[in-house]
Design a protein around this motif. Structure first.
Motif, short mmCIF file in Angstrom:
data_model
loop_
_atom_site.label_atom_id
_atom_site.label_comp_id
_atom_site.label_asym_id
_atom_site.label_seq_id
_atom_site.Cartn_x
_atom_site.Cartn_y
_atom_site.Cartn_z
N THR A 1 49.73 -78.31 0.50
CA THR A 1 51.23 -77.68 0.27
C THR A 1 51.32 -77.20 -0.67
O THR A 1 51.84 -75.58 -0.79
N LEU B 1 49.14 -73.94 -0.52
CA LEU B 1 50.00 -72.65 0.12
C LEU B 1 51.08 -72.08 -0.54
O LEU B 1 51.19 -70.88 -0.68
N LYS C 1 51.12 -68.05 -1.93
CA LYS C 1 52.30 -67.37 -1.32
C LYS C 1 52.84 -66.58 -2.69
O LYS C 1 53.35 -65.35 -2.73
N VAL D 1 44.39 -74.79 5.45
CA VAL D 1 44.83 -73.99 4.36
C VAL D 1 44.00 -72.64 4.64
O VAL D 1 44.37 -71.71 4.60
N ASN E 1 45.31 -70.83 7.60
CA ASN E 1 46.68 -70.13 7.03
C ASN E 1 46.05 -68.72 6.28
O ASN E 1 46.73 -67.56 6.50
N ILE E 2 45.13 -68.84 5.40
CA ILE E 2 44.64 -67.68 4.69
C ILE E 2 43.97 -66.63 5.81
O ILE E 2 44.49 -65.39 5.57
#
Length: 233
Positions: free
Chosen positions: A36, A39, A43, A64, A67-68
């Protein structure tokens, strides 16, 4: 240029150790103790390379990484106590550029970070020299060398840095057969290939992104290697 490095690991000793070595070499380090927090850093900050512990709390390193890869092809190194080939292949399949197994020698880890930064920003997909043509095209594929984006017709396809370098080689030479060794040297920037699993996983990943409607873009030439199909094949 000062690069921003994200170190995401739930062990403070590891974060501190890597931070000391990296800051000594002039890098700016951002730390995260879990997924968390990682991320949130991604951001908030412009991160140039991420080192992700697979087993950290919250979203793990694999999540993660996913997500990247939804919006960026920056180098990502996975850090894990797992040494099984299956774990490494999963990481590569999800888009990781390298894999560091714990316990590790700090100087080796920093050398790998430096190597991935150099390949990406000096030799690879973040810095492409194309004096005559900034666009490579074959079949319905279009590779923009300035933006480092691949398009199939009008659909944008997100590539990792390794995938970009391999696609650039293919699209500069449609119809030409390349061996696994040649693809490894192009994609990873190294001459010594410990295993051809990296290349096989990368090709499999590219096929999953490219092939649709029974259209085969990358063909296996048994006993030789791979080629990108052009209009004449």
């Amino acid at each position: 240029m000062t690069y921003n490095i994200l170190i995401a690991d739930d062990e403070p000793e590891i974060r501190e150790l890597l931070r000391l070595y990296l800051e000594k070499d002039g890098y700016k380090v951002h730390e995260a103790a879990g997924g968390t927090e990682a991320l949130a850093v991604l951001k908030r900050e412009k991160i140039d390379l991420a080192v992700l512990d697979i087993m950290m709390p919250g979203p793990d390193g694999y999540r993660v990484l996913q997500n990247i890869r939804e919006h960026s092809n920056i180098p990502v190194l996975l850090l894990s106590a797992k040494s099984d080939d299956s774990d490494k292949i999963l990481g590569l399949d999800l888009g990781a550029d390298d894999y560091i197994t714990k316990p590790f020698v700090p100087l080796e880890a920093v050398a790998r970070i430096h190597s991935n930064l150099r390949r990406f920003y000096d030799l690879g997909s973040a810095k492409i020299s194309a004096p005559e043509n900034d666009i490579l095209e074959t079949k319905s594929l279009r590779l923009d060398l300035k933006s480092c984006l691949l398009y199939r017709s009008n659909e944008k396809i997100v590539l990792t840095s390794v995938e970009f370098r391999i696609m650039k080689l293919f699209m500069e030479n449609p119809g030409k057969v390349f061996t696994k060794q040649q693809l490894f040297e192009q994609g990873w920037g190294e001459s010594y290939m410990l295993s051809d699993n990296n290349v096989m996983v990368c090709i499999s990943k590219l096929r999953a992104k490219l092939d649709h409607d029974n259209t085969e873009y990358i063909r296996t030439i048994r006993g030789l290697g791979y080629r990108l199909e052009d209009e004449g094949n």
